[in-house]
Design an enzyme around this catalytic site. Structure first.
Site, PDB file in Angstrom:
ATOM      1  N   LYS A   1       0.824  -1.216   0.000  1.00 34.81           N
ATOM      2  CA  LYS A   1       0.000   0.000   0.000  1.00 34.81           C
ATOM      3  C   LYS A   1       0.851   1.255   0.000  1.00 34.81           C
ATOM      4  CE  LYS A   1      -4.489  -1.602   1.289  1.00 34.81           C
ATOM      5  NZ  LYS A   1      -5.715  -1.478   2.030  1.00 34.81           N
TER       6      LYS A   1
ATOM      7  N   LYS B   1      -5.416  -9.058  -7.018  1.00 40.69           N
ATOM      8  CA  LYS B   1      -6.685  -9.354  -6.359  1.00 40.69           C
ATOM      9  C   LYS B   1      -7.730  -8.293  -6.725  1.00 40.69           C
ATOM     10  CE  LYS B   1      -6.850  -7.192  -1.819  1.00 40.69           C
ATOM     11  NZ  LYS B   1      -7.388  -7.285  -0.484  1.00 40.69           N
TER      12      LYS B   1
ATOM     13  N   LYS C   1     -10.958  -2.623  -4.077  1.00 42.22           N
ATOM     14  CA  LYS C   1     -11.753  -1.392  -4.161  1.00 42.22           C
ATOM     15  C   LYS C   1     -10.964  -0.279  -4.818  1.00 42.22           C
ATOM     16  CE  LYS C   1     -13.750  -2.122   0.431  1.00 42.22           C
ATOM     17  NZ  LYS C   1     -12.879  -2.182   1.601  1.00 42.22           N
TER      18      LYS C   1
END
Ligand code: AQP
Length: 344
Positions: A111, A194, A197
């Site tokens: 991230k 994956k 969102k």
């Protein structure tokens, strides 16, 4: 009764991975466990969230829980920031967890990316807050997708170190519950990533509020390959897709796993059912199933989103019940740590 804590971040674009990998499993657990389902808004702000959107997304996750079938009377449904014990316990855990442990967390690396120095401190200590979420209720089990396994391991390490440092047997060592075929749903555009969102492409995910037309369009455009669908011979002795077969056709196996999860079938059954089929046929069947499964959930979410008062009341009542459990636990922890506090 065994107690479960789990949560979803209100970061928008709730998708099929969140549904199959988390929310649908929550619904199934409510019969066998004492369940606490949280909308983890404090986790969400570890990366920038527009305040108006955050409120909307908090209601959206709550609506998804309710629409999927979580009963807010039998379970506790609330948003994290309404129970301050999470933050208070997280501070204590910041002082228990070691820097070396956090440095190993792959999700932070992913991230934060190349701009590590620019990432928030909150993003770095996110796993300590997650440990506090779970242990503020002394939960014994946590349903998680594959991607959260490492964080749960850290929760176990924190509980163990706390118990050891203070010479107590206070926090349980939580167990992960990983269920079904759909622990990791991948992007419709790239089978190696994956479904998420935050993927910039809306075509990479089916969202829980997509209408039938959007679902059909996304499945029609989902990346595939020219070959017919494989049969069960690709599975090894343990029922897993052999590594070479998976690497050669990740998008095909992703769609097959999505079908298996939606139909509540095993991958082996699904492979047998569609062996030799063309994608055109399979995608039509998959679309019908996805629309039939998600359609009623999406419609109920829309209804609830149009009635924010109802959603907010569920959160307020859930938060009061959550605080009633967490408050005495935090008080005991404060005693263990040696914090002076007025005694009742
Ligand atoms: N692709 C997925 N397949 C299966 N399960 C998934 N989950 C998330 N993506 C998939 C599960 O959904 C739960 C809630 O996740 P979260 O919102 O708390 O955080 P996340 O894992 O970071 O979700 P996203 O959608 O991938 O968001 P971004 O893009 O922000 O990273 C968890 O139980 C998770 O395992």
């Amino acid at each position: 009764m065994k107690r479960i804590f789990s949560g979803v971040q209100p970061t928008g674009n709730l998708h099929l991975g969140n549904y199959l990998g988390a929310i649908r499993n929550f619904v199934r657990l409510q019969d066998d466990y004492d369940c606490i389902f949280c909308v983890v808004d404090m986790h969400a702000i570890t990366v920038w969230q527009d305040p108006v959107e955050l409120q909307r997304n908090t209601r959206e996750v709550t609506a998804a829980y309710l629409a999927a079938g979580i009963d807010p009377k039998r379970n506790i449904v609330f948003n994290q920031s309404q129970a301050p014990q999470h933050a208070e316990l997280a501070w204590i855990f910041n002082c228990v967890a070691r820097l070396g442990w956090l440095n190993r967390m792959t999700q932070f690396k992913e991230k934060a990316g190349k701009h590590r120095e620019n990432a928030s401190v909150g993003l770095y200590v996110y796993p300590n807050l997650m440990a506090a979420d779970i242990l503020a209720y002394r939960a014994t089990h946590v349903p998680v997708g594959e991607d959260q396994k490492q964080h749960l391991e850290l929760t176990r390490d924190i509980a163990q170190k706390f118990n050891h440092d203070f010479g107590v047997d206070y926090f349980p060592i939580v167990e992960p519950l990983i269920q079904g075929e759909a622990t990791r749903i991948m992007s419709l555009r790239d089978g190696s990533k994956k479904m998420s969102k935050s993927d910039p492409s809306d075509m990479s995910r089916i969202t829980m509020s997509d209408d039938a037309e959007a679902v059909a369009q996304k499945i029609r455009r989902a990346k595939t390959d020219p070959d017919a669908l494989p049969g069960p011979e690709v599975l090894d002795d343990r029922g897993r897709v052999a590594a070479a077969a998976e690497a050669a056709r990740p998008e095909a196996f992703n769609l097959l796993r999505i079908y298996a999860a939606l139909a509540d079938k095993s991958l082996a059954e699904t492979l047998t059912e569609f062996e030799g089929s063309q994608f055109s046929h399979f995608k039509t069947v998959l679309t019908d199933l996805a629309v039939a499964t998600l359609g009623p959930v999406g419609a109920e979410m829309k209804r609830l989103m149009a009635d924010p008062g109802q959603v907010d009341a569920v959160l307020a009542e859930g938060a009061a019940r959550a605080r009633a459990i967490a408050e005495p636990i935090l008080a005991e922890v404060q005693d263990i740590v040696g914090f002076l506090r007025p005694k009742p």
